[in-house]
Write a protein that holds these residues in place. Structure first.
Motif, PDB file in Angstrom:
ATOM      1  N   ILE A  86       0.724  -1.409  -0.208  1.00  0.00           N
ATOM      2  CA  ILE A  86      -0.577   0.302   0.276  1.00  0.00           C
ATOM      3  C   ILE A  86       1.400   1.599  -0.118  1.00  0.00           C
ATOM      4  O   ILE A  86       0.513   2.348  -0.821  1.00  0.00           O
ATOM      5  CB  ILE A  86      -1.080  -0.004   1.257  1.00  0.00           C
ATOM      6  CG1 ILE A  86      -1.702  -0.964   1.197  1.00  0.00           C
ATOM      7  CG2 ILE A  86      -1.583   0.618   1.464  1.00  0.00           C
ATOM      8  CD1 ILE A  86      -2.915  -1.545   2.474  1.00  0.00           C
ATOM      9  N   GLN A  87       2.027   1.199   0.645  1.00  0.00           N
ATOM     10  CA  GLN A  87       2.792   2.928   0.854  1.00  0.00           C
ATOM     11  C   GLN A  87       3.603   2.902  -0.379  1.00  0.00           C
ATOM     12  O   GLN A  87       3.553   3.558  -1.130  1.00  0.00           O
ATOM     13  CB  GLN A  87       3.354   2.264   1.729  1.00  0.00           C
ATOM     14  CG  GLN A  87       4.939   3.083   1.965  1.00  0.00           C
ATOM     15  CD  GLN A  87       3.469   4.905   2.228  1.00  0.00           C
ATOM     16  OE1 GLN A  87       3.260   4.667   3.516  1.00  0.00           O
ATOM     17  NE2 GLN A  87       4.721   5.790   2.001  1.00  0.00           N
ATOM     18  N   GLY A  88       4.062   1.411  -1.254  1.00  0.00           N
ATOM     19  CA  GLY A  88       4.698   1.719  -2.823  1.00  0.00           C
ATOM     20  C   GLY A  88       3.403   1.890  -3.379  1.00  0.00           C
ATOM     21  O   GLY A  88       3.958   2.981  -4.280  1.00  0.00           O
ATOM     22  N   ALA A  89       2.453   1.683  -3.591  1.00  0.00           N
ATOM     23  CA  ALA A  89       1.444   2.625  -4.803  1.00  0.00           C
ATOM     24  C   ALA A  89       1.222   3.728  -4.338  1.00  0.00           C
ATOM     25  O   ALA A  89       1.106   4.238  -5.229  1.00  0.00           O
ATOM     26  CB  ALA A  89       0.885   1.371  -4.517  1.00  0.00           C
ATOM     27  N   PHE A  90       0.811   4.053  -2.861  1.00  0.00           N
ATOM     28  CA  PHE A  90       1.035   5.334  -2.930  1.00  0.00           C
ATOM     29  C   PHE A  90       1.943   6.539  -3.239  1.00  0.00           C
ATOM     30  O   PHE A  90       2.282   7.645  -4.454  1.00  0.00           O
ATOM     31  CB  PHE A  90       0.924   5.787  -1.265  1.00  0.00           C
ATOM     32  CG  PHE A  90      -0.458   6.147  -1.107  1.00  0.00           C
ATOM     33  CD1 PHE A  90      -1.317   6.779  -1.341  1.00  0.00           C
ATOM     34  CD2 PHE A  90      -1.716   5.034   0.081  1.00  0.00           C
ATOM     35  CE1 PHE A  90      -2.926   6.757  -0.453  1.00  0.00           C
ATOM     36  CE2 PHE A  90      -2.265   4.753   0.171  1.00  0.00           C
ATOM     37  CZ  PHE A  90      -3.341   6.056   0.057  1.00  0.00           C
ATOM     38  N   GLU A  91       3.781   5.968  -2.906  1.00  0.00           N
ATOM     39  CA  GLU A  91       4.273   6.565  -3.743  1.00  0.00           C
ATOM     40  C   GLU A  91       4.538   6.474  -5.072  1.00  0.00           C
ATOM     41  O   GLU A  91       5.120   7.327  -5.479  1.00  0.00           O
ATOM     42  CB  GLU A  91       5.833   5.772  -2.674  1.00  0.00           C
ATOM     43  CG  GLU A  91       5.696   5.458  -1.453  1.00  0.00           C
ATOM     44  CD  GLU A  91       7.117   5.027  -1.339  1.00  0.00           C
ATOM     45  OE1 GLU A  91       7.576   5.217   0.376  1.00  0.00           O
ATOM     46  OE2 GLU A  91       7.462   3.721  -1.841  1.00  0.00           O
ATOM     47  N   LEU A  92       4.071   5.502  -5.432  1.00  0.00           N
ATOM     48  CA  LEU A  92       4.571   5.842  -6.871  1.00  0.00           C
ATOM     49  C   LEU A  92       3.280   5.853  -8.127  1.00  0.00           C
ATOM     50  O   LEU A  92       3.092   6.527  -8.755  1.00  0.00           O
ATOM     51  CB  LEU A  92       3.717   3.609  -8.301  1.00  0.00           C
ATOM     52  CG  LEU A  92       4.283   3.399  -9.322  1.00  0.00           C
ATOM     53  CD1 LEU A  92       5.589   4.212  -9.658  1.00  0.00           C
ATOM     54  CD2 LEU A  92       3.849   1.946  -9.374  1.00  0.00           C
ATOM     55  N   ALA A  93       1.764   6.154  -7.275  1.00  0.00           N
ATOM     56  CA  ALA A  93       0.653   7.169  -8.001  1.00  0.00           C
ATOM     57  C   ALA A  93       1.327   8.662  -7.873  1.00  0.00           C
ATOM     58  O   ALA A  93       0.822   9.306  -8.322  1.00  0.00           O
ATOM     59  CB  ALA A  93      -0.145   6.282  -7.156  1.00  0.00           C
ATOM     60  N   GLU A  94       2.111   8.857  -6.644  1.00  0.00           N
ATOM     61  CA  GLU A  94       2.418  10.626  -6.864  1.00  0.00           C
ATOM     62  C   GLU A  94       2.691  10.435  -7.914  1.00  0.00           C
ATOM     63  O   GLU A  94       3.013  11.995  -8.287  1.00  0.00           O
ATOM     64  CB  GLU A  94       3.040  10.583  -5.807  1.00  0.00           C
ATOM     65  CG  GLU A  94       2.537  10.456  -4.302  1.00  0.00           C
ATOM     66  CD  GLU A  94       2.207  11.913  -3.988  1.00  0.00           C
ATOM     67  OE1 GLU A  94       2.466  12.526  -4.922  1.00  0.00           O
ATOM     68  OE2 GLU A  94       1.735  11.825  -2.751  1.00  0.00           O
ATOM     69  N   VAL A  95       3.776   9.828  -8.861  1.00  0.00           N
ATOM     70  CA  VAL A  95       4.381   9.734 -10.260  1.00  0.00           C
ATOM     71  C   VAL A  95       3.635   9.188 -10.879  1.00  0.00           C
ATOM     72  O   VAL A  95       3.212  10.636 -11.862  1.00  0.00           O
ATOM     73  CB  VAL A  95       5.845   8.863 -10.137  1.00  0.00           C
ATOM     74  CG1 VAL A  95       6.491   9.359 -11.126  1.00  0.00           C
ATOM     75  CG2 VAL A  95       6.713   9.533  -8.747  1.00  0.00           C
ATOM     76  N   VAL A  96       2.845   8.661 -10.841  1.00  0.00           N
ATOM     77  CA  VAL A  96       2.355   8.140 -12.386  1.00  0.00           C
ATOM     78  C   VAL A  96       0.858   8.343 -12.305  1.00  0.00           C
ATOM     79  O   VAL A  96      -0.245   8.299 -13.000  1.00  0.00           O
ATOM     80  CB  VAL A  96       2.528   6.766 -12.825  1.00  0.00           C
ATOM     81  CG1 VAL A  96       3.904   6.670 -12.654  1.00  0.00           C
ATOM     82  CG2 VAL A  96       1.397   5.825 -11.600  1.00  0.00           C
ATOM     83  N   SER A  97       0.055   8.673 -11.005  1.00  0.00           N
ATOM     84  CA  SER A  97      -1.804   8.950 -10.611  1.00  0.00           C
ATOM     85  C   SER A  97      -2.212   7.424 -10.781  1.00  0.00           C
ATOM     86  O   SER A  97      -1.550   6.474 -11.207  1.00  0.00           O
ATOM     87  CB  SER A  97      -2.078   9.609 -12.050  1.00  0.00           C
ATOM     88  OG  SER A  97      -2.516   8.730 -12.861  1.00  0.00           O
ATOM     89  N   ILE A  98      -3.126   7.508  -9.823  1.00  0.00           N
ATOM     90  CA  ILE A  98      -4.231   6.259  -9.768  1.00  0.00           C
ATOM     91  C   ILE A  98      -4.401   6.012 -11.466  1.00  0.00           C
ATOM     92  O   ILE A  98      -4.169   4.591 -11.225  1.00  0.00           O
ATOM     93  CB  ILE A  98      -5.112   7.071  -8.813  1.00  0.00           C
ATOM     94  CG1 ILE A  98      -5.096   7.189  -7.983  1.00  0.00           C
ATOM     95  CG2 ILE A  98      -6.359   5.470  -8.995  1.00  0.00           C
ATOM     96  CD1 ILE A  98      -4.227   6.253  -6.606  1.00  0.00           C
ATOM     97  N   ASP A  99      -5.027   6.530 -12.152  1.00  0.00           N
ATOM     98  CA  ASP A  99      -5.379   5.921 -13.644  1.00  0.00           C
ATOM     99  C   ASP A  99      -3.786   5.313 -14.007  1.00  0.00           C
ATOM    100  O   ASP A  99      -3.540   4.299 -14.308  1.00  0.00           O
ATOM    101  CB  ASP A  99      -5.953   6.915 -14.228  1.00  0.00           C
ATOM    102  CG  ASP A  99      -6.658   7.444 -14.130  1.00  0.00           C
ATOM    103  OD1 ASP A  99      -7.789   6.958 -13.332  1.00  0.00           O
ATOM    104  OD2 ASP A  99      -7.175   8.861 -14.471  1.00  0.00           O
ATOM    105  N   GLY A 100      -3.048   5.530 -13.235  1.00  0.00           N
ATOM    106  CA  GLY A 100      -1.636   5.444 -15.149  1.00  0.00           C
ATOM    107  C   GLY A 100      -1.177   3.616 -13.733  1.00  0.00           C
ATOM    108  O   GLY A 100      -0.246   3.108 -14.113  1.00  0.00           O
ATOM    109  N   LEU A 101      -1.445   4.059 -12.467  1.00  0.00           N
ATOM    110  CA  LEU A 101      -0.569   2.515 -11.783  1.00  0.00           C
ATOM    111  C   LEU A 101      -1.386   1.603 -12.219  1.00  0.00           C
ATOM    112  O   LEU A 101      -2.188   0.911 -12.011  1.00  0.00           O
ATOM    113  CB  LEU A 101      -1.838   3.404 -10.062  1.00  0.00           C
ATOM    114  CG  LEU A 101      -1.320   1.638  -9.451  1.00  0.00           C
ATOM    115  CD1 LEU A 101       0.509   2.728  -8.545  1.00  0.00           C
ATOM    116  CD2 LEU A 101      -1.698   2.259  -7.430  1.00  0.00           C
ATOM    117  N   SER A 102      -0.078   0.545 -12.076  1.00  0.00           N
ATOM    118  CA  SER A 102      -0.487  -0.685 -12.426  1.00  0.00           C
ATOM    119  C   SER A 102       0.548  -1.542 -11.678  1.00  0.00           C
ATOM    120  O   SER A 102       1.613  -1.140 -11.496  1.00  0.00           O
ATOM    121  CB  SER A 102      -0.423  -1.213 -13.868  1.00  0.00           C
ATOM    122  OG  SER A 102       1.510  -1.168 -13.918  1.00  0.00           O
ATOM    123  N   MET A 103      -0.171  -2.942 -11.117  1.00  0.00           N
ATOM    124  CA  MET A 103       0.304  -4.151 -10.582  1.00  0.00           C
ATOM    125  C   MET A 103       1.719  -4.483 -11.069  1.00  0.00           C
ATOM    126  O   MET A 103       2.794  -4.548 -10.258  1.00  0.00           O
ATOM    127  CB  MET A 103      -0.392  -5.293 -10.912  1.00  0.00           C
ATOM    128  CG  MET A 103      -2.274  -5.109  -9.848  1.00  0.00           C
ATOM    129  SD  MET A 103      -1.570  -4.504  -8.473  1.00  0.00           S
ATOM    130  CE  MET A 103      -2.715  -5.356  -8.084  1.00  0.00           C
TER     131      MET A 103
END
Length: 234
Positions: free
Chosen positions: A24-41
């Motif tokens: 979850i923490q990593g997902a927040f870190e990544l979403a800061e860069v690529v957005s929720i829409d751009g986030l992928s597994m």
């Protein structure tokens, strides 16, 4: 679309050390860069330096992960908006609305998770209902009927969320298409044919824009109407 900066590379993780909190923490870190829409597994797996199957062990699909992120976001920001007080309902409700709007505008990920997504987890929906219940109970204590309290808080909630979502969609369009503009920026003003519009907009007003001026005007209208319900003779 401008290219986003790559997230910082993590140190390689030891086998078996991954847990849901790290994901979850990593997902927040990544979403800061690529957005929720751009986030992928798969992208998250690379960010965490693990195989994507390790993530699927805890979250079977992206929606499950987004639900967990939403629950985390709600728990983190649940007390960001100050409570409404019965003895000073107007001032505290105004402050409540302003703080909610500022919190969402200041955190695009929070806005996308809670306002843009079409579904919330059961826990998130329960937290939202409990917050609304507290606000309505306070307004009833201030003298409103249950129906009036419900309608008042619903109008405030809609006003805040509508303003934030409109701004967020405008920002997302600009991320996708450089130079994109909103409809309220494209209104053609001609003093000869629209003199009243020209006069108002020359002072910085924008018709239908989710800016501070329009937000405060709408908030005043809602609160003024609510005040008349408590004091019909005023």
């Amino acid at each position: 679309m401008p290219k986003r900066a790559a997230p910082a590379k993590r140190q390689r993780r030891e086998r078996g050390s991954l847990n849901p909190e790290d994901i979850i923490q990593g997902a927040f870190e990544l979403a800061e860069v690529v957005s929720i829409d751009g986030l992928s597994m798969p992208m998250l797996g690379r960010h965490l330096d693990v195989g994507v199957t390790s993530i699927y062990w805890y979250f079977r699909k992206k929606d499950d992960l987004l639900n967990a992120m939403t629950d985390r976001a709600l728990s983190r920001y649940a007390f960001a908006a100050p409570f409404v007080e019965a003895d000073h309902w107007r001032e505290t409700l105004r402050n409540h609305a302003r703080t909610m709007r500022e919190t969402f505008l200041g955190n695009p990920i929070l806005a996308d998770l809670i306002l843009i997504r079409s579904a919330l987890s059961r826990d998130a929906a329960r937290q939202g209902a409990q917050g609304i219940e507290r606000a309505i109970a306070t307004l009833v204590k201030a003298g409103f009927t249950v129906d009036a309290a419900f309608d008042l808080y619903s109008a405030i909630n809609l006003h805040v969320r509508g303003s934030v979502v409109l701004q967020r969609l405008y920002d997302k369009n600009k991320e996708i298409e450089a130079g994109a503009s909103a409809y309220y920026d494209d209104i053609t003003i001609e003093p000869e044919t629209t003199p009243l519009l020209a006069e108002a907009m020359a002072k910085g007003r924008r018709s239908g824009a989710p800016d501070d001026h329009n937000f405060e005007y709408g908030l005043d209208c809602i609160l003024d109407h609510a005040g008349r319900l408590l004091d019909p003779g005023n």
